[in-house]
Design a protein around this motif. Sequence first.
Motif, mmCIF file in Angstrom:
data_model
loop_
_atom_site.group_PDB
_atom_site.id
_atom_site.type_symbol
_atom_site.label_atom_id
_atom_site.label_comp_id
_atom_site.label_asym_id
_atom_site.label_seq_id
_atom_site.Cartn_x
_atom_site.Cartn_y
_atom_site.Cartn_z
ATOM 1 N N MET A 1 0.839 -1.201 0.000
ATOM 2 C CA MET A 1 0.000 0.000 0.000
ATOM 3 C C MET A 1 0.871 1.247 0.000
ATOM 4 S SD MET A 1 -3.276 -1.120 0.897
ATOM 5 C CE MET A 1 -3.806 -2.799 1.105
ATOM 6 N N THR B 1 -1.315 4.384 0.678
ATOM 7 C CA THR B 1 -1.704 4.448 2.091
ATOM 8 C C THR B 1 -0.533 4.949 2.933
ATOM 9 O OG1 THR B 1 -3.217 2.623 1.713
ATOM 10 C CG2 THR B 1 -2.605 3.052 3.997
ATOM 11 N N THR C 1 -2.809 -2.772 6.686
ATOM 12 C CA THR C 1 -4.074 -2.184 6.229
ATOM 13 C C THR C 1 -4.769 -3.138 5.271
ATOM 14 O OG1 THR C 1 -3.173 0.061 6.400
ATOM 15 C CG2 THR C 1 -5.081 -0.229 4.978
ATOM 16 N N ALA C 2 -6.051 -3.366 5.502
ATOM 17 C CA ALA C 2 -6.801 -4.216 4.584
ATOM 18 C C ALA C 2 -7.042 -3.439 3.301
ATOM 19 C CB ALA C 2 -8.123 -4.596 5.220
ATOM 20 N N SER D 1 -12.125 -0.103 1.611
ATOM 21 C CA SER D 1 -12.413 1.315 1.747
ATOM 22 C C SER D 1 -12.167 1.822 3.174
ATOM 23 C CB SER D 1 -13.881 1.506 1.383
ATOM 24 O OG SER D 1 -14.095 2.801 0.996
ATOM 25 N N GLY E 1 -7.127 2.466 5.626
ATOM 26 C CA GLY E 1 -5.883 3.197 5.889
ATOM 27 C C GLY E 1 -6.049 4.237 6.977
ATOM 28 N N MET E 2 -7.240 4.816 7.040
ATOM 29 C CA MET E 2 -7.471 5.832 8.061
ATOM 30 C C MET E 2 -7.515 5.186 9.454
ATOM 31 S SD MET E 2 -10.687 8.209 8.737
ATOM 32 C CE MET E 2 -11.445 6.761 9.400
ATOM 33 N N ASP F 1 -8.643 8.612 0.144
ATOM 34 C CA ASP F 1 -8.692 7.179 -0.128
ATOM 35 C C ASP F 1 -8.714 6.892 -1.631
ATOM 36 O OD1 ASP F 1 -8.761 4.523 0.457
ATOM 37 O OD2 ASP F 1 -10.777 4.494 1.305
ATOM 38 N N THR G 1 -5.798 4.571 -3.019
ATOM 39 C CA THR G 1 -6.134 3.240 -3.523
ATOM 40 C C THR G 1 -5.650 3.082 -4.965
ATOM 41 O OG1 THR G 1 -8.077 3.297 -2.111
ATOM 42 C CG2 THR G 1 -7.999 1.537 -3.728
ATOM 43 N N ASN H 1 -2.073 2.418 -4.746
ATOM 44 C CA ASN H 1 -1.829 1.058 -4.240
ATOM 45 C C ASN H 1 -1.918 0.026 -5.354
ATOM 46 O OD1 ASN H 1 -1.647 2.145 -1.691
ATOM 47 N ND2 ASN H 1 -3.684 1.521 -1.023
HETATM 48 N N1 ASP Z 1 -8.629 1.817 0.480
HETATM 49 C C1 ASP Z 1 -7.256 1.400 0.428
HETATM 50 C C2 ASP Z 1 -7.091 0.205 -0.466
HETATM 51 O O1 ASP Z 1 -8.008 -0.550 -0.628
HETATM 52 C C3 ASP Z 1 -6.703 1.108 1.765
HETATM 53 C C4 ASP Z 1 -6.672 2.370 2.548
HETATM 54 O O2 ASP Z 1 -7.707 2.759 3.089
HETATM 55 O O3 ASP Z 1 -5.626 3.004 2.586
HETATM 56 O O4 ASP Z 1 -6.043 0.012 -1.006
#
Ligand code: ASP
Length: 413
Positions: free
Chosen positions: A303, A306, A344-345, A348, A351-352, A380, A384, A387
């Motif tokens: 990530m 993130t 971090t998953a 959505s 990351g926060m 986000d 994302t 990422n």
């Molecule tokens: N939403 C991001 C992702 O799916 C993770 C995050 O919230 O940073 O990669």
Amino acid sequence: MKKQMNLGMKILLGLVLGIVVGAILWAAMGADAAGSFTAKYIKPFGDIFVNLLKFIVVPLVLLSIMDGVIQMGDIKKVGKIGWKTVAYFLVTTAIACIIGLVVASAFKGSFPMLELAEGAEYQAKSANFMDTIVNIFPNNAINPLSTAAMLQIIFIALIFGCGVLVSGEKGKLFGDFIVSFNVVTQRVMGFILALSPYGVFALMVWVVAAQGPKILGSLGLVLLAAYIGYIIHVVLVYSLSAKIFGKISPLTFFKKIFPAAAFAFTSTSSVATLPITKECCDELGVEDDISSFVLPLGATINMDGTAIYQCVAAIFLAKCVGIDLSVGQMVTIVVTATLASIGTAGTSGAGMIMLAMVLEAVGVPTTFIGIIYGIDRLFDMGRTALNVVGDASCAVCVHAWEGSKVPQKKQKA
Ligand code: ASP
């Protein structure tokens, strides 16, 4: 190829139309009315699409990683690709953190002092690094699948894939079943993907109608800092790695990965975007066993966006509460943001939540996450997209390292 380009164009069209319709609704009805109207009547169509993606993601990750491992045919190759992938992830994430820190420090002087929004609703939960490690290893074979615990699913896929490889003849039947199941899953995923332009449209209308330009308001600067960080990372790290390691023109790389980036931008979920990222990597000619291995792993632990966001947010919030960070604390931010982004998953807003881990490490009260909670979706979206592009760039590089071949578009049979 034509089909893929059409899908990319359709996604882009959905994105642009979504912004236009959202802006019109926002201007005509006002943010509150437009926000609740779109949340009630338009967002659900986006939700249906994201639900379908989430539904397919567990079988997809499980089967594609197992398939990837099985296709490698040799347990030594798994180890070779595995360490290259993880090394690429770690190095790029650490660079992302440094970029985030440098950009945020440049902005620091002009970061506004904000008042904490009263009653701001947010959920910050501190995440412990050791817990993240322990949680990789499941204590139950079924739970990880039903709760979509991605790190555990990856572990299960890796260990069963290796099991097939070392079982020889006796494991062949199970291996063939997995390979066949994976083909079927990919086709089902194709059905779902065809809906993506509509999902993108619905989600975009909602975001723009509900947030409107005013959302940028006083938080514009910190948002700008994050986006500058994202852009520097893309230009610096991904262009260079595509060119130097992937032996591919950065322009071709960005063009082909665009549908995935656009979808990630609207869905704000790397995991939900996974099927599209895989399609794009197929278009880039990345070998199936490599993309099947690298992408699901990347969607879960890699990530870069993130990490940039967490660094920028940490500097910003520290400034807001009047903490002047020392160099040692900056190093702490790099280390914890790298780990936090791994934990971090790929969903959505995750990351926060993990930002709490970074803030705690440098003594900024986690309650202050409330300051940026309201616009987290805007952060986000960019993080994302980054990422996902990072995962694909890793796949392209590993492909080139392994095959010493220039990635080319696969000829469809
Ligand atoms: N939403 C991001 C992702 O799916 C993770 C995050 O919230 O940073 O990669």
